[in-house]
Design a protein around this motif. Sequence first.
Motif, mmCIF file in Angstrom:
data_model
loop_
_atom_site.group_PDB
_atom_site.id
_atom_site.type_symbol
_atom_site.label_atom_id
_atom_site.label_comp_id
_atom_site.label_asym_id
_atom_site.label_seq_id
_atom_site.Cartn_x
_atom_site.Cartn_y
_atom_site.Cartn_z
ATOM 1 N N HIS A 118 0.829 -1.204 0.000
ATOM 2 C CA HIS A 118 0.000 0.000 0.000
ATOM 3 C C HIS A 118 0.865 1.257 0.000
ATOM 4 N N LEU A 119 0.632 2.094 -0.987
ATOM 5 C CA LEU A 119 1.309 3.381 -1.020
ATOM 6 C C LEU A 119 0.529 4.388 -0.194
ATOM 7 N N THR A 120 1.226 5.365 0.341
ATOM 8 C CA THR A 120 0.591 6.469 1.059
ATOM 9 C C THR A 120 0.950 7.766 0.344
ATOM 10 N N SER A 121 0.388 8.858 0.829
ATOM 11 C CA SER A 121 0.647 10.152 0.202
ATOM 12 C C SER A 121 2.123 10.530 0.262
ATOM 13 N N ILE A 149 -2.853 5.194 -4.760
ATOM 14 C CA ILE A 149 -2.979 5.480 -3.329
ATOM 15 C C ILE A 149 -4.458 5.489 -2.971
ATOM 16 N N ARG A 150 -4.872 4.535 -2.209
ATOM 17 C CA ARG A 150 -6.282 4.385 -1.874
ATOM 18 C C ARG A 150 -6.728 5.492 -0.906
ATOM 19 N N ASN A 151 -7.896 6.060 -1.199
ATOM 20 C CA ASN A 151 -8.501 7.103 -0.366
ATOM 21 C C ASN A 151 -7.606 8.347 -0.245
ATOM 22 N N LEU A 152 -6.913 8.671 -1.308
ATOM 23 C CA LEU A 152 -6.067 9.864 -1.306
ATOM 24 C C LEU A 152 -6.935 11.116 -1.338
#
Length: 232
Positions: A118-121, A149-152
């Motif tokens: 999972h990537l983040t911001s 990025i999920r839910n960015l």
Amino acid sequence: MDDESYLIRSARTIVTADSTRRHPLTNTIIEVPLPEKWKGFNRDRYDGSTNPDEHMDAYTTHMSLYTSDDVVLCRVFPTSLKGATLSWFTKLSPNSIDSFATLVTKFETQFATSRPHHLTSIALVGIHQEKGESIRTFVDRFSKVAMSIRNLSPDVAMHHMLTTLRQAPLLTTCACSLDELRKRAAKYMQLEELREFRNQACAKASGEKNKEEKDRQGRPSQRNDRSRHNRD
């Protein structure tokens, strides 16, 4: 006596059926009929080896063509599974699925390890528009990472894009939203590509002109060479 025997046999049948059934759905779900036009789940069935979020997105999108009924979503979901994932579903505790939300939670928890990293911001911090890189190339590269990025948050994405763009015109005027920034970037892409097209056209025309000039300069010397050859 016959009535009593009948009730006893019926009770045994119900107990036996409930103990051997191979699904975790409650009776209120399993008894609901499927939509009349339902033709089955015709996409690739999930085997547990890929991202469960993508499968759930594909399933709910496909099902929205037929129904949004929570109960029907539960009933049809097993048809989107195969192999070990279908076996997992059939072995869930009886009556443990009473809503689609419950089903989604159990499914995503069970196959969470199949999700890619999972990537983040924070991943956006390392993206910068390189020197000489076009706006289109940069925006495409930035967008690919942002989409993973999920839910960015759109505000976070806009902030990172603004701080990494090299083009001053895009930085001097504050955009109201990420969509507004993308529209503005699209305009600069067109201007940038038009300028590049004109530069290429000018370079081509200049090259052709230089070639013609060299050809003209070469022709007299060739004639003089032939004249000297004839005199000799």
